[in-house]
Design a protein around this motif. Sequence first.
Motif, PDB file in Angstrom:
ATOM      1  N   CYS A  67      15.296  30.021 -24.084  1.00  0.00           N
ATOM      2  CA  CYS A  67      16.029  31.218 -23.676  1.00  0.00           C
ATOM      3  C   CYS A  67      17.140  31.519 -24.662  1.00  0.00           C
ATOM      4  CB  CYS A  67      16.607  31.051 -22.273  1.00  0.00           C
ATOM      5  SG  CYS A  67      17.130  32.644 -21.583  1.00  0.00           S
ATOM      6  N   ASN A  69      19.619  33.599 -23.764  1.00  0.00           N
ATOM      7  CA  ASN A  69      20.784  33.998 -22.975  1.00  0.00           C
ATOM      8  C   ASN A  69      21.567  32.775 -22.538  1.00  0.00           C
ATOM      9  OD1 ASN A  69      20.375  36.952 -22.647  1.00  0.00           O
ATOM     10  ND2 ASN A  69      18.472  36.278 -21.672  1.00  0.00           N
ATOM     11  N   CYS A  71      23.444  32.043 -19.293  1.00  0.00           N
ATOM     12  CA  CYS A  71      23.805  32.457 -17.940  1.00  0.00           C
ATOM     13  C   CYS A  71      24.432  31.222 -17.292  1.00  0.00           C
ATOM     14  CB  CYS A  71      22.571  32.888 -17.158  1.00  0.00           C
ATOM     15  SG  CYS A  71      21.603  34.155 -18.012  1.00  0.00           S
ATOM     16  N   TYR A  73      24.822  29.953 -14.518  1.00  0.00           N
ATOM     17  CA  TYR A  73      24.242  29.280 -13.352  1.00  0.00           C
ATOM     18  C   TYR A  73      22.863  28.671 -13.626  1.00  0.00           C
ATOM     19  CZ  TYR A  73      22.255  33.910 -13.606  1.00  0.00           C
ATOM     20  OH  TYR A  73      21.665  35.046 -14.084  1.00  0.00           O
ATOM     21  N   CYS A  74      22.326  28.832 -14.836  1.00  0.00           N
ATOM     22  CA  CYS A  74      20.898  28.507 -15.030  1.00  0.00           C
ATOM     23  C   CYS A  74      20.693  27.302 -15.943  1.00  0.00           C
ATOM     24  CB  CYS A  74      20.173  29.713 -15.618  1.00  0.00           C
ATOM     25  SG  CYS A  74      18.422  29.386 -15.924  1.00  0.00           S
ATOM     26  N   PHE A  76      18.218  26.727 -17.826  1.00  0.00           N
ATOM     27  CA  PHE A  76      17.581  27.091 -19.102  1.00  0.00           C
ATOM     28  C   PHE A  76      18.564  27.732 -20.082  1.00  0.00           C
ATOM     29  CE2 PHE A  76      13.066  27.869 -17.109  1.00  0.00           C
ATOM     30  CZ  PHE A  76      12.980  26.525 -16.826  1.00  0.00           C
ATOM     31  N   SER A  77      19.787  27.886 -19.686  1.00  0.00           N
ATOM     32  CA  SER A  77      20.797  28.548 -20.504  1.00  0.00           C
ATOM     33  C   SER A  77      20.742  28.056 -21.957  1.00  0.00           C
ATOM     34  CB  SER A  77      22.170  28.222 -19.918  1.00  0.00           C
ATOM     35  OG  SER A  77      22.939  29.365 -19.813  1.00  0.00           O
ATOM     36  N   GLY A 112      11.735  31.876 -19.524  1.00  0.00           N
ATOM     37  CA  GLY A 112      13.042  32.312 -19.974  1.00  0.00           C
ATOM     38  C   GLY A 112      12.865  33.489 -20.923  1.00  0.00           C
ATOM     39  N   GLU A 113      13.994  34.019 -21.386  1.00  0.00           N
ATOM     40  CA  GLU A 113      13.927  35.214 -22.239  1.00  0.00           C
ATOM     41  C   GLU A 113      14.070  34.797 -23.694  1.00  0.00           C
ATOM     42  OE1 GLU A 113      16.522  38.316 -20.970  1.00  0.00           O
ATOM     43  OE2 GLU A 113      16.018  39.624 -22.632  1.00  0.00           O
ATOM     44  N   LYS A 181      20.844  39.727 -21.810  1.00  0.00           N
ATOM     45  CA  LYS A 181      20.961  39.879 -20.353  1.00  0.00           C
ATOM     46  C   LYS A 181      22.326  40.430 -19.957  1.00  0.00           C
ATOM     47  CE  LYS A 181      19.771  37.434 -16.098  1.00  0.00           C
ATOM     48  NZ  LYS A 181      19.175  36.199 -15.569  1.00  0.00           N
ATOM     49  N   GLN A 342      13.989  24.508 -14.152  1.00  0.00           N
ATOM     50  CA  GLN A 342      15.013  25.557 -14.011  1.00  0.00           C
ATOM     51  C   GLN A 342      15.998  25.193 -12.911  1.00  0.00           C
ATOM     52  OE1 GLN A 342      13.833  29.610 -12.971  1.00  0.00           O
ATOM     53  NE2 GLN A 342      15.395  30.383 -14.358  1.00  0.00           N
TER      54      GLN A 342
HETATM   55  S1  SF4 Z   1      16.028  31.772 -17.915  1.00  0.00           S
HETATM   56 FE1  SF4 Z   1      16.916  33.642 -17.070  1.00  0.00          FE
HETATM   57  S2  SF4 Z   1      18.630  32.984 -15.795  1.00  0.00           S
HETATM   58 FE2  SF4 Z   1      18.075  31.270 -17.143  1.00  0.00          FE
HETATM   59  S3  SF4 Z   1      19.410  31.421 -18.912  1.00  0.00           S
HETATM   60 FE3  SF4 Z   1      17.544  32.507 -19.402  1.00  0.00          FE
HETATM   61  S4  SF4 Z   1      17.913  34.641 -18.799  1.00  0.00           S
HETATM   62 FE4  SF4 Z   1      19.502  33.381 -17.842  1.00  0.00          FE
END
Ligand code: SF4
Length: 383
Positions: A67, A69, A71, A73-74, A76-77, A112-113, A181, A342
């Motif tokens: 990923c 991003n 985030c 709370y995640c 995968f951040s 993830g992104e 995101k 995740q």
């Molecule tokens: S998988 Fe989704 S929620 Fe987790 S870090 Fe990546 S974008 Fe953010």
Amino acid sequence: MGIMSFSSEFIHRHGPLTGAVARFAQLLEPKTGPELEAMAQEANRLTRQHFGRTIRMFGPVYLSNECINNCKYCGFSRDNPILRVTLTVDQVETEAKFLANQGFRSILLVAGEHPKFVSEDYLVKCVEKIRPFTPSIGIEVGPMETEGYIPIVKAGAEYLIVFQETYDPVVYEDMHVFGPKKDYAWRMDCPERGYAAGFRRLGIGALFGLAPWREEAIALAMHTQYLLKHCWKALVHVTLPRLRPAAGGFQPRYEFTDRDMTQVICALRICFPQIGITQSTRERPEFRDALMQLGVTTISAASRTEPGGYTGAGRDQLHQTKKGIRGEAIKDVTPDMNAEEQFHIADSRTVPEVVARLREMGLEPVWKDWDQSIQNEEVTLAK
Ligand code: SF4
């Protein structure tokens, strides 16, 4: 989607709540035990009237935990120092076949992104690969343009899930530290772009625990009402995920108790009797069982939230990333090394255990509720 999109309507809204949302807000006011019980009975009656005694089953397949991003709370951040992998298309097939052998005919592809690893082309190939044995395919990946979704729909995907996480723009800005995101409106208008591309089921949700629950639930109801009106050919699904433990150790900022969630699900069913309500394995078994009597229509079971989690596929390519850039594959992978999940699930029952429990409660699992020929027809007509 321009100025008529949900995000612009939501951000610039003025005046009182209207329609079903006004009633929804009333139902979210503090209730006594007997008042909540009356709501539960009404929700149960409406659920059975609209959906019979059935529960639709789906299984998630995580394609990648890469990923770009951050985030807060995640797990995968981007900057979490976790083991990562993106499955090959053949490995995705292996994971999906594992679920198919358990009975699943609806599979949600999650990632993830990271456009480099989880590209449109890769998603098309994944969908094409599992389509021969999967009548219903959904995706939950980074938001795309309508043009990016079209080939994925044509390949055979029929539903799109994208959670706004929080509808509060200030909290959203704080939670999404880095990456694409951060663009609140781009994410909010994603279901409409997916609808324009031909998805016929749209899943939305808020991640409860980031902001005060009543405000989040009312915003979610507004989004639902908007999609029912503007994307009227689609089935709208709502999910109420609560924060679960994950890498990074983020703690919920706000409480959202079992009672609160029960009240929201009953209110959703009473105000929007036709929508699907999805419950994942984030919740405890006994609580999930109770919610299935009140409004939940769709569940997963025995889920894994890491790529390769069902079969061990991809373990030979485990690696870490630095600022989103892939490092070398780890040599000498030991049996306890896996791609990071995740979040930790709370319902670890096997599929046969869940099915047995459903039947004990007088409910029937439905594994397939979508005929691919309908999708093909719609795509042909849209040409
Ligand atoms: S998988 Fe989704 S929620 Fe987790 S870090 Fe990546 S974008 Fe953010």
